[in-house]
Write an enzyme that holds these catalytic residues in place. Structure first.
Site, PDB file in Angstrom:
ATOM      1  N   GLY A   1       0.750  -0.974  -0.159  1.00 52.50           N
ATOM      2  CA  GLY A   1      -0.109  -0.066  -0.057  1.00 52.50           C
ATOM      3  C   GLY A   1       0.771   1.283   0.291  1.00 52.50           C
ATOM      4  O   GLY A   1       0.575   2.232  -0.763  1.00 52.50           O
ATOM      5  N   ASP A   2       1.495   1.188   0.968  1.00 52.00           N
ATOM      6  CA  ASP A   2       2.671   2.659   1.211  1.00 52.00           C
ATOM      7  C   ASP A   2       3.605   2.858  -0.585  1.00 52.00           C
ATOM      8  O   ASP A   2       3.581   3.714  -1.085  1.00 52.00           O
ATOM      9  CB  ASP A   2       3.606   2.558   2.137  1.00 52.00           C
ATOM     10  CG  ASP A   2       3.390   1.995   3.322  1.00 52.00           C
ATOM     11  OD1 ASP A   2       1.760   3.198   3.746  1.00 52.00           O
ATOM     12  OD2 ASP A   2       3.946   2.705   4.537  1.00 52.00           O
TER      13      ASP A   2
END
Length: 418
Positions: A189-190
């Site tokens: 996600g990051d």
């Protein structure tokens, strides 16, 4: 991008060796922490942009405390932090201090890009959101990375990487059918939000250079993860099928997956007519390519037939052979790759040739970190410069570049503003 005192000071700080990339002359203010944000600005820095990392005085990026570390005592440095913050200059600034917002505005006046990863609305409450800062610099590209974006009913929710994996659908699809869903084994996600943010930043920067007008680049972890779910959305909207964990299997392509061998595992993807024929020949059974029961892709894709006939054949080919032998047999004829652990990847001569593990010398010792995957033929990036210590360049940026006097700098330090 007129060159004045500010830009001249940055040129001296960066040095000519670090100003050769295609983004040289682009100044980025990096008001981000941990990975979703620092990774975005790191890529811009690797490609030649001048990135100024802005941290809270007394409470800098807490990724500085993430292991592993090199050195000891005052010389201890986080290799995790170093990897995502290389090639940057560093200042400290308390945005909530009385003079904090004004100092940021002065920096924005000289910047092309600002990247922040606060929860939506945080910078607006400080009077430093996009609408406020574009008054200071109409050409500013303002990149905001957050869990759920700058709009929508979830925008104000707190989020981490796992929040994006959970709400973007990926977590529900990952793992094995007979077990609970598993998160992807990295902070996808990051990382994906940072990649999209870098992509969006460059697109907006191109528009700003052409028109003189910047814009808000709004990237969320949830959106980024959703875009990585391959065919899950169309499978649901068209056929009303909800994606579920498949383990190492492909939903319909076979053989295409993980197979055990003598000393570990390999990926094998010989599913097309040509690749299946080549595979049968390589492993000494060319007649299988003409076997009437499994001769076509449609037959091999049939799950029951695959489990009964095709899978046992492939397992037999691989079981008694080590990874290296299988890769050598495959050569450049069929897609077959060893499943490598990170030690094997770091030692891979191909990785070395591609400059994808680079050593960066710190006072406490060398740090081997991943390189830059983007290889430009004319203006290559350089991932080898150090990450800054907190406020390392305060005097240079605030004093020499912005022209603040030594007395003013002393007063700002006493107030805790820098």
């Amino acid at each position: 991008m007129a060159v004045g005192q500010f830009e001249s000071v940055l040129d001296v700080l960066e040095g000519p060796a670090n100003r050769k990339g295609p983004l040289r002359g682009v100044t980025v203010l990096d008001i981000t922490r941990v990975v979703a944000g620092p990774y975005c600005s790191m890529m811009l820095a690797d490609l030649g942009a001048t990135v100024i990392k802005v941290e809270q005085p007394g409470e800098p990026d807490y990724a500085r405390e993430f292991p592993p570390f090199v050195g000891e005592g005052n010389g201890r440095f986080s290799a995790f932090f170093a990897q995502y913050n290389r090639n940057k200059l560093g200042v400290t600034l308390d945005l909530k201090a009385p003079e904090g917002p004004e100092l940021l505005r002065r920096l924005v006046h000289h910047a092309d890009v600002l990247v922040e990863n606060f929860r939506a609305g945080t910078m607006d409450r400080l009077g430093l959101g996009y609408e406020a800062l574009r008054e200071e610099n109409p050409a500013l590209v303002y990149t905001a990375i957050s869990g759920f974006g700058q709009s929508g009913p979830s925008s104000r929710k707190p989020a981490y990487d796992n929040s994006g994996q959970a709400t973007g659908g990926l977590w529900s699809m990952n793992g094995y059918p007979d077990r609970e869903p598993a998160r992807v084994g990295t902070i996808i996600g990051d990382l994906s939000a940072s990649l999209y943010a870098a992509f969006g930043t460059l697109a907006a920067l191109r528009e700003a250079e052409r028109t003189g007008v910047g814009q808000l680049v709004d990237v969320s972890q949830q959106d980024s993860v959703l875009s990585l779910t391959e065919s899950a959305v169309v499978n649901y909207t068209v056929d009303h099928k909800v994606a579920t964990p498949l383990g190492n299997d492909h939903p319909f392509v076979r053989p295409y997956g993980l197979f055990a061998c003598k000393d570990g595992y390999v990926f094998f993807g010989g599913y097309t007519q040509k690749l299946w024929r080549e595979s049968c020949a390589i492993f000494g059974e060319p007649e299988l390519a003409q076997d009437p029961e499994i001769a076509t892709m449609e037959q091999r894709f049939d799950e029951a037939l695959y489990e009964r006939r095709v899978k046992p054949i492939v397992e037999r080919w691989f079981a008694g052979r080590p990874k290296a032998e299988l890769e050598a047999m495959a050569g450049d004829r069929i897609p077959l790759s060893a499943v490598k652990n990170i030690a094997e990847v770091v030692a891979d001569p191909h990785i070395a040739e591609r400059d994808m593990v680079v050593d960066v010398e710190y006072p406490g010792g060398a740090i081997g970190m991943f390189g830059l995957p983007v290889k430009l033929s004319k203006t290559p990036g350089d991932p080898r410069a150090l990450a800054p210590t907190p406020g390392q360049h305060n005097d240079d940026i605030y004093g020499k570049a912005l022209g603040l006097s030594s007395d003013k700098l002393r007063a700002l330090r006493e107030q805790g503003a820098i």
